[in-house]
Design a protein around this motif. Sequence first.
Motif, PDB file in Angstrom:
ATOM      1  N   GLY A  58       0.813  -1.217   0.000  1.00  0.00           N
ATOM      2  CA  GLY A  58       0.000   0.000   0.000  1.00  0.00           C
ATOM      3  C   GLY A  58       0.842   1.260   0.000  1.00  0.00           C
ATOM      4  N   LEU A  59       1.943   1.235   0.731  1.00  0.00           N
ATOM      5  CA  LEU A  59       2.832   2.395   0.772  1.00  0.00           C
ATOM      6  C   LEU A  59       3.527   2.594  -0.569  1.00  0.00           C
ATOM      7  N   LEU A  60       3.916   1.486  -1.205  1.00  0.00           N
ATOM      8  CA  LEU A  60       4.528   1.584  -2.532  1.00  0.00           C
ATOM      9  C   LEU A  60       3.534   2.114  -3.561  1.00  0.00           C
ATOM     10  N   LEU A  61       2.259   1.743  -3.429  1.00  0.00           N
ATOM     11  CA  LEU A  61       1.241   2.233  -4.349  1.00  0.00           C
ATOM     12  C   LEU A  61       1.102   3.750  -4.247  1.00  0.00           C
ATOM     13  N   ILE A  62       1.091   4.259  -3.016  1.00  0.00           N
ATOM     14  CA  ILE A  62       1.036   5.712  -2.823  1.00  0.00           C
ATOM     15  C   ILE A  62       2.257   6.374  -3.443  1.00  0.00           C
ATOM     16  N   CYS A  81       8.564  19.907   2.781  1.00  0.00           N
ATOM     17  CA  CYS A  81       8.782  18.487   3.065  1.00  0.00           C
ATOM     18  C   CYS A  81       7.725  18.004   4.047  1.00  0.00           C
ATOM     19  N   GLU A  82       6.970  16.995   3.638  1.00  0.00           N
ATOM     20  CA  GLU A  82       5.988  16.357   4.503  1.00  0.00           C
ATOM     21  C   GLU A  82       6.455  14.945   4.825  1.00  0.00           C
ATOM     22  N   VAL A  83       6.325  14.552   6.077  1.00  0.00           N
ATOM     23  CA  VAL A  83       6.759  13.233   6.526  1.00  0.00           C
ATOM     24  C   VAL A  83       5.568  12.490   7.103  1.00  0.00           C
ATOM     25  N   MET A  84       5.249  11.351   6.507  1.00  0.00           N
ATOM     26  CA  MET A  84       4.159  10.508   6.997  1.00  0.00           C
ATOM     27  C   MET A  84       4.723   9.193   7.494  1.00  0.00           C
ATOM     28  N   VAL A  85       4.218   8.725   8.626  1.00  0.00           N
ATOM     29  CA  VAL A  85       4.785   7.583   9.320  1.00  0.00           C
ATOM     30  C   VAL A  85       3.952   6.344   9.061  1.00  0.00           C
ATOM     31  N   HIS A 120       8.940   3.255   9.198  1.00  0.00           N
ATOM     32  CA  HIS A 120       9.006   3.651   7.802  1.00  0.00           C
ATOM     33  C   HIS A 120       8.395   5.030   7.640  1.00  0.00           C
ATOM     34  N   LEU A 121       9.089   5.877   6.918  1.00  0.00           N
ATOM     35  CA  LEU A 121       8.634   7.244   6.700  1.00  0.00           C
ATOM     36  C   LEU A 121       8.459   7.483   5.208  1.00  0.00           C
ATOM     37  N   LEU A 122       7.295   7.999   4.829  1.00  0.00           N
ATOM     38  CA  LEU A 122       7.068   8.445   3.458  1.00  0.00           C
ATOM     39  C   LEU A 122       7.370   9.937   3.427  1.00  0.00           C
ATOM     40  N   VAL A 123       8.425  10.298   2.741  1.00  0.00           N
ATOM     41  CA  VAL A 123       8.893  11.693   2.688  1.00  0.00           C
ATOM     42  C   VAL A 123       8.552  12.263   1.318  1.00  0.00           C
TER      43      VAL A 123
END
Length: 281
Positions: free
Chosen positions: A105-109, A239-243, A249-252
């Motif tokens: 799911g994170l890779l899809l985003i 820069c937005e950081v989602m956890v 794992h951080l989506l930056v």
Amino acid sequence: MNRAELADFLRRGRARLAPSDVGLTPGARRRTPGLRREEVAQLAGMSVDYYTRLEQSRGPRPSRQMLTALARALRLTEDERDHLFHLAGEEPPRRETASAHVRPGLLLILDRLYDSPAQVVTDCGEVLAQNAMARALSGDVMSRPRRERNLTRGFFLDPAARTLFPPEDHEAIARAQVANLRAVAAARPDDPEPAGLVAELRAGSEEFARLWDAHEVARRDQATKRFLHPLVGLLELDCEVMVSHQQRHLLVVHSARPGTDAHERLQLLRVVGLQDMSTRG
């Protein structure tokens, strides 16, 4: 190693993915559903011939590194990744230490953020996945050996890593990197990964040791960052950081507000940067 079952699992995993699921354009009409073999090979960083032999039950036993790359390319869940390892005759990574596995799911985003540089990093700074815009902005980190994918290690031990940022920003970036690593190390005192990285950097960088002794603590968070790109110049990006994944794992995501100079330069990067990557590839 169960070559026949492994081949079948790979074929079925490839067939269930559409190009848009992995950030690729559909291209010409396809005779069969799913990804092409060459697309999976590209995503996994292996030769098409090697991947083809795996699907034809005649390939050599894949290494653990190759299995991890295949699991990411095929967007496998943790259960599916473990099954892939078993078919190849390998023991799956322990779940509590398998920090390199990025959830589908994170890779899809990540793949759908086509106009913004974005990447998945661990809380210790290791890059786990990049989209095309991130590669255009800061280089193809995933093509490097795993040890060289850590942004914190690179910033303090590799002078070339700092050329991505204006010199006047280096001190603030260094302080932020150290403050984040201290927070991570304190939260996981029995984890050898942050402790080992701290020991390595204290021994290898006087700057890191000085900042570590200052005892500043702060997790990665929203910020404004400036990048020096060789093709489009200075980019000032939000820069937005989602956890995700138990906060490891951080989506930056980097973006620019419409109407700003940075937004125009980012759009230019999307054109010339990706073209430059294609030429080099």
